[in-house]
Write an enzyme that holds these catalytic residues in place. Sequence first.
Site, PDB file in Angstrom:
ATOM      1  N   GLU A  41      -4.979  -8.839   0.720  1.00  9.34           N
ATOM      2  CA  GLU A  41      -5.604  -8.478   2.008  1.00  9.34           C
ATOM      3  C   GLU A  41      -7.087  -8.247   1.728  1.00  9.34           C
ATOM      4  O   GLU A  41      -7.416  -7.374   0.923  1.00  9.34           O
ATOM      5  CB  GLU A  41      -5.009  -7.202   2.631  1.00  9.34           C
ATOM      6  CG  GLU A  41      -3.695  -7.422   3.323  1.00  9.34           C
ATOM      7  CD  GLU A  41      -3.206  -6.183   4.040  1.00  9.34           C
ATOM      8  OE1 GLU A  41      -4.015  -5.433   4.614  1.00  9.34           O
ATOM      9  OE2 GLU A  41      -1.976  -5.930   3.997  1.00  9.34           O
ATOM     10  N   GLU A  63       0.824  -1.226   0.000  1.00  7.79           N
ATOM     11  CA  GLU A  63       0.000   0.000   0.000  1.00  7.79           C
ATOM     12  C   GLU A  63       0.854   1.271   0.000  1.00  7.79           C
ATOM     13  O   GLU A  63       0.559   2.246   0.701  1.00  7.79           O
ATOM     14  CB  GLU A  63      -0.950  -0.019   1.204  1.00  7.79           C
ATOM     15  CG  GLU A  63      -1.889  -1.185   1.173  1.00  7.79           C
ATOM     16  CD  GLU A  63      -2.952  -1.125   2.262  1.00  7.79           C
ATOM     17  OE1 GLU A  63      -2.960  -0.177   3.060  1.00  7.79           O
ATOM     18  OE2 GLU A  63      -3.764  -2.063   2.315  1.00  7.79           O
TER      19      GLU A  63
HETATM   20  O1  AHR Z   1      -5.669  -2.188   9.113  1.00  7.17           O
HETATM   21  C1  AHR Z   1      -4.544  -2.989   8.864  1.00  7.17           C
HETATM   22  C2  AHR Z   1      -3.849  -2.481   7.663  1.00  7.17           C
HETATM   23  O2  AHR Z   1      -4.733  -2.441   6.560  1.00  7.17           O
HETATM   24  C3  AHR Z   1      -2.690  -3.298   7.109  1.00  7.17           C
HETATM   25  O3  AHR Z   1      -1.539  -3.257   7.901  1.00  7.17           O
HETATM   26  C4  AHR Z   1      -2.520  -2.587   5.791  1.00  7.17           C
HETATM   27  O4  AHR Z   1      -1.926  -3.356   4.804  1.00  7.17           O
HETATM   28  C5  AHR Z   1      -3.944  -2.188   5.415  1.00  7.17           C
HETATM   29  O5  AHR Z   1      -4.029  -0.804   5.219  1.00  7.17           O
END
Ligand code: AHR
Length: 499
Positions: free
Chosen positions: A282, A168
């Site tokens: 994710e 990110e």
């Molecule tokens: O809220 C956790 C975070 O969400 C993770 O560390 C990141 O990859 C994403 O923004």
Amino acid sequence: MKVIVDFDRIHGKRDPMIYGHFIEHFHRQVYEGIFDPGNKLSDKDGFRTDVIEALKKIKTPILRWPGGCFVSSYDWKNGVGKNRPAVFDKAWRVEEPNTFGTDEFIAFCKKVGCEPYICTNAGTGTAEEMSDWVEYCNLIDQGIHAKHRIENGNTEPFDVAYWSIGNENYGSWEIGAKSALEWGRLVNESAKMMLRVDPNLELSAAALNDLDWNIELLKQSGERLKWISIHEYWDKLAQENDLADYEQTMVFTNYLDDQVQIVRGLLQAMKLDGKIRISYDEWNLRGWHHPNVHTVEQGKNPESYLAPRDLNDDNSQYTMADAVFSACFLNMCLKNCDIIGMANFAPVVNTRGCIFTHKDGLVLRSTYFVFELFANQLEEIVLDALIKNELQMDVISKKGKTETVSTIDVVATRDENNNASLAIVNKDPQKSHSVEVVFRGGTIPRQYQLFSVIGDSPDAYNDVDHTGVGIKESSLEQYSEAKGITVPPHSVNIIKFYK
Ligand code: AHR
């Protein structure tokens, strides 16, 4: 409602890595989660054996680590060897003990039987540091880093195939955030050096549904990437822990493939589809609650930014809404199996994960049972099922807007011998529904068995001293086209058909 399943109308073959997972150095995911030295349930290496067994039971194919935001200022060299300095983690504003590092991660993955997937530090990190990490893991004995691995007791290389460059790095909250131009160049130079160490790597890079970001990334480094990484949390809870209720959650099922279709279109336009696949590395309905740390104004005392993280551990938050949503997300991955090759539930243990650990054992949260059914009972060939007389329902979003969603979400699969297995999700919070399943182009099955993730209400959950969600297996039933199959309210169902 009728589902017409033609054995010859094929979407593609699903990659089992869509049932993957993610673990980060955040709160209790690693320490007290998978790594809990001294706990009576941990083995000689400090790994929780009950967690290992639970991950094996859902056939965990791949595990992404160490972050997430954590990785964007992580120095992997602090996590290997005899000298493990405790350092201040600027991503999450806590001390990182570094007692769990690369060697421990690889050992854990070997015990689970899953592929390791390492995300590198492209925040403060450099192309050299990322490629040095590949040397440490994958070279036999050349150079200082492979020799260091051998000194640390691992003579054989780890052969880590899956690597993501950065996490990110487009986000203002991320340490070492980059512009699109900077990002394309850093990814290309990092990929170049990493592939010089091991040309067999499957490389991904942080991306999102932003054309400028992705065009620059793929123009500069597309020829070196096999994957493009995207993330989503639909119920965003970082600052306020105000979870969407069951009905509000159903609205999110209208927006499951938004990013996927944008990235698909871009890859097609750049003639990279078929070469680069999507790693949704994710995803979770529920965003993690960690107030006053992704903001400019940081929390000034632990009560404002550390203590609230414990609220993620309230097991009553993870209900049939999570299970129904997660099943719809996995259905979306299956229907897009031509371009989505990996997905990683974020995270798998603690925080918003499907497994919660406490000192005396585990709680299996509702989504765990979705993985148990999908990974074990669905087949690998995904069919293009036709839905007739689709049922719909109106639901009200968190913002008070009324939206119409499909009530039943279906994916059809089969094996090489035309043994069919369908996932049928009933989003209706109150009513059961009967679904007629009609087969074309293959032997009509004679019997079926229903496996359902069910709870006694839409808000059912599991906790240390409370069981409200589980899997119900029906007996073998006679199948007939005319006789519909009834799916309970707010349920996730796998129907296995037998010839
Ligand atoms: O809220 C956790 C975070 O969400 C993770 O560390 C990141 O990859 C994403 O923004």
